[in-house]
Design a protein around this motif. Sequence first.
Motif, PDB file in Angstrom:
ATOM      1  N   LEU A 500      -2.356  -5.608   3.832  1.00 36.87           N
ATOM      2  CA  LEU A 500      -2.262  -6.586   2.748  1.00 36.87           C
ATOM      3  C   LEU A 500      -0.808  -6.902   2.467  1.00 36.87           C
ATOM      4  CD1 LEU A 500      -3.402  -8.189   0.320  1.00 36.87           C
ATOM      5  CD2 LEU A 500      -3.283  -6.076  -0.995  1.00 36.87           C
ATOM      6  N   THR A 501      -0.447  -8.197   2.551  1.00 40.16           N
ATOM      7  CA  THR A 501       0.896  -8.643   2.194  1.00 40.16           C
ATOM      8  C   THR A 501       0.895  -8.994   0.717  1.00 40.16           C
ATOM      9  OG1 THR A 501       1.297  -9.513   4.413  1.00 40.16           O
ATOM     10  CG2 THR A 501       2.715 -10.332   2.646  1.00 40.16           C
ATOM     11  N   VAL A 502       1.641  -8.230  -0.090  1.00 45.20           N
ATOM     12  CA  VAL A 502       1.633  -8.445  -1.533  1.00 45.20           C
ATOM     13  C   VAL A 502       2.800  -9.298  -2.000  1.00 45.20           C
ATOM     14  CG1 VAL A 502       0.381  -6.324  -2.005  1.00 45.20           C
ATOM     15  CG2 VAL A 502       2.874  -6.267  -1.902  1.00 45.20           C
ATOM     16  N   TYR A 503       3.807  -9.461  -1.156  1.00 44.65           N
ATOM     17  CA  TYR A 503       4.960 -10.257  -1.569  1.00 44.65           C
ATOM     18  C   TYR A 503       5.681 -10.761  -0.318  1.00 44.65           C
ATOM     19  CZ  TYR A 503       9.314 -11.577  -3.945  1.00 44.65           C
ATOM     20  OH  TYR A 503      10.395 -12.271  -4.436  1.00 44.65           O
ATOM     21  N   GLU A 504       6.015 -12.037  -0.317  1.00 45.26           N
ATOM     22  CA  GLU A 504       6.761 -12.607   0.808  1.00 45.26           C
ATOM     23  C   GLU A 504       7.563 -13.789   0.298  1.00 45.26           C
ATOM     24  OE1 GLU A 504       6.027 -13.912   5.486  1.00 45.26           O
ATOM     25  OE2 GLU A 504       4.347 -13.653   4.114  1.00 45.26           O
ATOM     26  N   LYS A 505       8.871 -13.561   0.081  1.00 45.43           N
ATOM     27  CA  LYS A 505       9.716 -14.597  -0.502  1.00 45.43           C
ATOM     28  C   LYS A 505      11.177 -14.265  -0.245  1.00 45.43           C
ATOM     29  CE  LYS A 505      10.440 -17.055  -4.888  1.00 45.43           C
ATOM     30  NZ  LYS A 505      10.096 -17.090  -6.319  1.00 45.43           N
ATOM     31  N   ASN A 506      11.974 -15.317   0.007  1.00 47.41           N
ATOM     32  CA  ASN A 506      13.416 -15.167   0.189  1.00 47.41           C
ATOM     33  C   ASN A 506      13.776 -14.107   1.236  1.00 47.41           C
ATOM     34  OD1 ASN A 506      13.905 -17.093  -1.817  1.00 47.41           O
ATOM     35  ND2 ASN A 506      13.808 -15.549  -3.425  1.00 47.41           N
ATOM     36  N   VAL A 508      12.184 -11.391   1.922  1.00 46.83           N
ATOM     37  CA  VAL A 508      11.688 -10.049   1.596  1.00 46.83           C
ATOM     38  C   VAL A 508      10.169 -10.041   1.745  1.00 46.83           C
ATOM     39  CG1 VAL A 508      11.528  -8.267  -0.160  1.00 46.83           C
ATOM     40  CG2 VAL A 508      13.582  -9.679   0.000  1.00 46.83           C
ATOM     41  N   THR A 509       9.653  -9.077   2.499  1.00 46.23           N
ATOM     42  CA  THR A 509       8.209  -8.947   2.719  1.00 46.23           C
ATOM     43  C   THR A 509       7.765  -7.537   2.372  1.00 46.23           C
ATOM     44  OG1 THR A 509       8.297 -10.567   4.517  1.00 46.23           O
ATOM     45  CG2 THR A 509       6.337  -9.170   4.389  1.00 46.23           C
ATOM     46  N   LEU A 510       6.751  -7.433   1.530  1.00 42.76           N
ATOM     47  CA  LEU A 510       6.164  -6.144   1.163  1.00 42.76           C
ATOM     48  C   LEU A 510       4.730  -6.122   1.653  1.00 42.76           C
ATOM     49  CD1 LEU A 510       7.456  -5.768  -2.508  1.00 42.76           C
ATOM     50  CD2 LEU A 510       8.469  -4.846  -0.430  1.00 42.76           C
ATOM     51  N   THR A 525       0.375   3.107   3.061  1.00 45.93           N
ATOM     52  CA  THR A 525       1.734   2.986   3.576  1.00 45.93           C
ATOM     53  C   THR A 525       2.323   1.663   3.093  1.00 45.93           C
ATOM     54  OG1 THR A 525       1.209   4.259   5.561  1.00 45.93           O
ATOM     55  CG2 THR A 525       3.183   2.889   5.626  1.00 45.93           C
ATOM     56  N   LEU A 526       3.452   1.757   2.407  1.00 48.75           N
ATOM     57  CA  LEU A 526       4.148   0.571   1.926  1.00 48.75           C
ATOM     58  C   LEU A 526       5.298   0.263   2.883  1.00 48.75           C
ATOM     59  CD1 LEU A 526       4.926  -1.602  -0.166  1.00 48.75           C
ATOM     60  CD2 LEU A 526       6.263   0.151  -1.333  1.00 48.75           C
ATOM     61  N   SER A 527       5.280  -0.924   3.458  1.00 44.43           N
ATOM     62  CA  SER A 527       6.342  -1.358   4.366  1.00 44.43           C
ATOM     63  C   SER A 527       7.116  -2.489   3.709  1.00 44.43           C
ATOM     64  CB  SER A 527       5.759  -1.838   5.693  1.00 44.43           C
ATOM     65  OG  SER A 527       5.007  -0.821   6.308  1.00 44.43           O
ATOM     66  N   ALA A 528       8.417  -2.313   3.576  1.00 45.75           N
ATOM     67  CA  ALA A 528       9.281  -3.350   3.013  1.00 45.75           C
ATOM     68  C   ALA A 528      10.272  -3.778   4.082  1.00 45.75           C
ATOM     69  CB  ALA A 528      10.011  -2.821   1.776  1.00 45.75           C
TER      70      ALA A 528
END
Length: 554
Positions: A500-506, A508-510, A525-528
Amino acid sequence: SLMFSADTSVLSFTCVLHGAVVLITELCEQNPESLAQFRKVVPELVHIMKGLVMSGYSPEHNVAGISDPFLQVRILRLLRILGRNNDTASDAMNDLLAQVATNTDSSKTAGSAVLYETVLTIMDIKSESGLRVLAVNILGRFLLNNDRNIRYISMMSLQKIVQTDHNAVQRHRGTIVDCLKDPDASVKRRALELSLALVSAVNIRSMMKELLLFLSSCPPELRAQAASGIFSAAERYAPSQRWHIDTILHVLTTAGADVRDETVPNLIQLITTANELHSYTVHKLYRALVADISQQSLVQVACWCVGEYGDLLLRAECDDTEPVQVTEDDVLDALETVLQSHMSSPATRGFALTATMKLSTRITHNVDRIRSIVSIYGSCIDLELQQRAVEYNALFKKYDHMRAAVLERMPVIDKTSPGHSKAQPHSLDACPTSSSSPEGDLLDLLGGLDLMPGEGCGGDLSSVFSVLLWCPCTVCDSSAQCGLWAYVCFLPCVPLAPSLTVYEKNGVTLRLQCDRQMDTGVSITLSASNSTDGDITQFNLQAAVPKVSLTIHL
């Protein structure tokens, strides 16, 4: 090809001429390729039309002082087809149209028919700006006609041209607004549509007064349309946030049962962004709540506001309006009235119950009363309300140390975020199921599922954990809004997406990866990742874990 002459001998045969014009009109409409050939007869048509307007040719074809209005209407309709998207043909008929518009008597129905066809022709060809203003003025005069049919078609025509000739239509704003008082429902509807189209940043205050006055007395079938139009205009042209909030509250007070479902979250979003108006808003909404609980949308917003800013209400400090002197018991009495009223819908009771729970961290002397109120609804017949009450009771008993953090004020809702339309503050369906999209949702820790308390994970707080991410990155300008508050709620008994991609901007991808689900825990597992050239600083991860086996690999 069909050609005809405009001399006196042919003019005497009116039916032949009329038939020729009708035939050419049909040929042009059915076969656009013939337009170029028939445009050659525009000068002849103009000459015939001038003869009809200026002198007349046959007394037996005179109708109420208008020389053969049937033929005039037919010729004007043909000129409109021939002049459309053609500069040469349009220039050839501009003078004629001006003569018809200024020399035709509109006091009779026959004259009004010719003038209306003239207006349609002017608006459809490439006419001069002054001629278009003249056409709008003719429609404005039609609005004063005693015949409702003429007023109706006039407003229909003005509605079509208001975007292209906005300033010319604005000159008749007063007459259009007066049509809102017409007893005919169809005329009222058209007048409402046209009035809403005329609202601008310059006249927003004066027009809104008229529209709000109309809303208070309009037929029930027009209230939803009027309320929606007022909301849209206020959002686009509001001179200030306070004016915007006051306007929406006025609509909710007048027609709260007829507003659309998205009105409540939109107003809540507006209130959260107006930090300096929180005290003013909560005082005003509390007075509205005490005065009337029949308008469900208004009651929902009022309950939400009291729950969020109840401490400001109890302080009785407000510079913008006279503060209300209330006690903790007064506020709880108002919320209990909503909970017990037969007029309150399940959704409204949900807002009231959550507001009551939130007040447990904002008051000092009535926590026991709040606990008692919440416990009552643990056996409520409404399943969602019952589940929320069970969870709140558990929060009181097992997780009291977390209560202040869980019930803190909601963060400001970003209306431009992808999940804004799904973010319903105090909604009873807070957590996503396997069929909902969690991306962009703003979720609270104790959100419920459509499960009975005690069934699966719905009634067990130990199966819920919430991850709070805060990522203010320094890879973009200081003015960029790239920070993220993301509440991501997972329940192990619900199947999770593998990734699950929870954030993708500028840059930066979480991304969250569900590696393993067990009866007692979940491994996430959190991948940043950073795709920019700069470094990211101040990256924080916070996890609220009530008795869940949690392993996070960074």
